[in-house]
Design a protein around this motif. Structure first.
Motif, mmCIF file in Angstrom:
data_model
loop_
_atom_site.group_PDB
_atom_site.id
_atom_site.type_symbol
_atom_site.label_atom_id
_atom_site.label_comp_id
_atom_site.label_asym_id
_atom_site.label_seq_id
_atom_site.Cartn_x
_atom_site.Cartn_y
_atom_site.Cartn_z
ATOM 1 N N UNK A 93 16.254 -72.227 5.607
ATOM 2 C CA UNK A 93 16.319 -73.542 6.088
ATOM 3 C C UNK A 93 14.686 -74.053 6.557
ATOM 4 N N UNK A 94 13.871 -73.159 6.578
ATOM 5 C CA UNK A 94 12.665 -73.347 6.723
ATOM 6 C C UNK A 94 11.982 -73.901 8.165
ATOM 7 N N UNK A 95 12.794 -73.349 9.094
ATOM 8 C CA UNK A 95 12.537 -73.641 10.475
ATOM 9 C C UNK A 95 11.727 -72.755 11.110
ATOM 10 N N UNK A 96 11.078 -71.790 10.326
ATOM 11 C CA UNK A 96 10.161 -70.838 11.087
ATOM 12 C C UNK A 96 9.190 -70.809 10.171
ATOM 13 N N UNK A 97 8.562 -72.024 9.623
ATOM 14 C CA UNK A 97 7.263 -71.953 8.965
ATOM 15 C C UNK A 97 6.105 -72.431 9.792
ATOM 16 N N UNK A 98 6.280 -72.635 11.049
ATOM 17 C CA UNK A 98 4.887 -73.111 11.433
ATOM 18 C C UNK A 98 5.484 -73.741 12.904
ATOM 19 N N UNK A 99 4.488 -74.279 13.697
ATOM 20 C CA UNK A 99 4.715 -74.992 14.898
ATOM 21 C C UNK A 99 5.572 -76.259 14.740
ATOM 22 N N UNK A 100 5.228 -76.951 13.470
ATOM 23 C CA UNK A 100 5.969 -78.345 13.257
ATOM 24 C C UNK A 100 7.323 -78.102 12.608
ATOM 25 N N UNK A 101 7.724 -76.728 12.175
ATOM 26 C CA UNK A 101 9.036 -76.617 11.871
ATOM 27 C C UNK A 101 9.130 -76.383 10.207
ATOM 28 N N UNK A 102 8.642 -77.344 9.403
ATOM 29 C CA UNK A 102 8.365 -77.185 8.151
ATOM 30 C C UNK A 102 7.349 -77.188 7.663
ATOM 31 N N UNK A 103 7.155 -76.455 6.278
ATOM 32 C CA UNK A 103 5.722 -76.465 5.739
ATOM 33 C C UNK A 103 5.424 -78.071 4.967
ATOM 34 N N UNK A 104 4.255 -78.230 5.403
ATOM 35 C CA UNK A 104 3.873 -79.639 4.789
ATOM 36 C C UNK A 104 3.030 -79.719 3.513
ATOM 37 N N UNK A 105 3.292 -80.673 2.592
ATOM 38 C CA UNK A 105 2.418 -80.634 1.480
ATOM 39 C C UNK A 105 1.174 -81.134 1.526
ATOM 40 N N UNK A 106 0.116 -81.073 0.874
ATOM 41 C CA UNK A 106 -1.183 -81.598 0.980
ATOM 42 C C UNK A 106 -1.267 -83.001 1.135
ATOM 43 N N UNK A 107 -0.419 -83.776 0.540
ATOM 44 C CA UNK A 107 -0.428 -85.344 0.760
ATOM 45 C C UNK A 107 0.195 -85.517 2.066
ATOM 46 N N UNK A 108 0.984 -85.065 2.642
ATOM 47 C CA UNK A 108 1.510 -85.152 4.074
ATOM 48 C C UNK A 108 0.430 -84.989 5.013
ATOM 49 N N UNK A 109 -0.375 -83.902 4.851
ATOM 50 C CA UNK A 109 -1.343 -83.384 5.757
ATOM 51 C C UNK A 109 -2.454 -84.440 5.770
ATOM 52 N N UNK A 110 -2.743 -85.028 4.632
ATOM 53 C CA UNK A 110 -3.732 -85.884 4.147
ATOM 54 C C UNK A 110 -3.415 -87.410 4.837
ATOM 55 N N UNK A 111 -2.130 -87.571 4.633
ATOM 56 C CA UNK A 111 -1.628 -88.823 5.497
ATOM 57 C C UNK A 111 -1.770 -88.781 6.962
ATOM 58 N N UNK A 112 -1.442 -87.584 7.348
ATOM 59 C CA UNK A 112 -1.615 -87.548 8.909
ATOM 60 C C UNK A 112 -3.114 -87.476 9.369
#
Length: 77
Positions: free
Chosen positions: A37-56
């Motif tokens: 389900x992607x719940x163990x992909x990091x501290x935020x829960x799900x892996x983020x794409x590069x565009x989401x990281x850029x938006x943040x």
């Protein structure tokens, strides 16, 4: 006449291993389900794409609007 109780001598040694086996089995099944389900992909829960990281980064003020648009255009090419 064979002794029927002769096999019970190993029970104190085998029981903890079975107990550990079932605990590990449940742990790995639960972990696999959450991993799928992607719940163990990091501290935020799900892996983020590069565009989401850029938006943040833009939302936090680390980059300005011009740099955001430039990098977003580069990502989309």
């Amino acid at each position: 006449m064979p002794l029927m109780h002769a096999t019970w001598g190993a029970w104190p040694w085998i029981a903890p291993f079975w107990f550990l086996f079932w605990i590990l089995l449940v742990f790995f099944v639960v972990r696999f389900v959450f991993w799928r389900r992607g719940a163990w992909c990091g501290p935020r829960g799900r892996m983020q794409g590069p565009d989401q990281i850029l938006a943040e980064r833009f939302a936090r003020g680390e980059i300005d609007a011009t740099e955001y648009r430039s990098r977003l255009d580069t990502l989309r090419q």
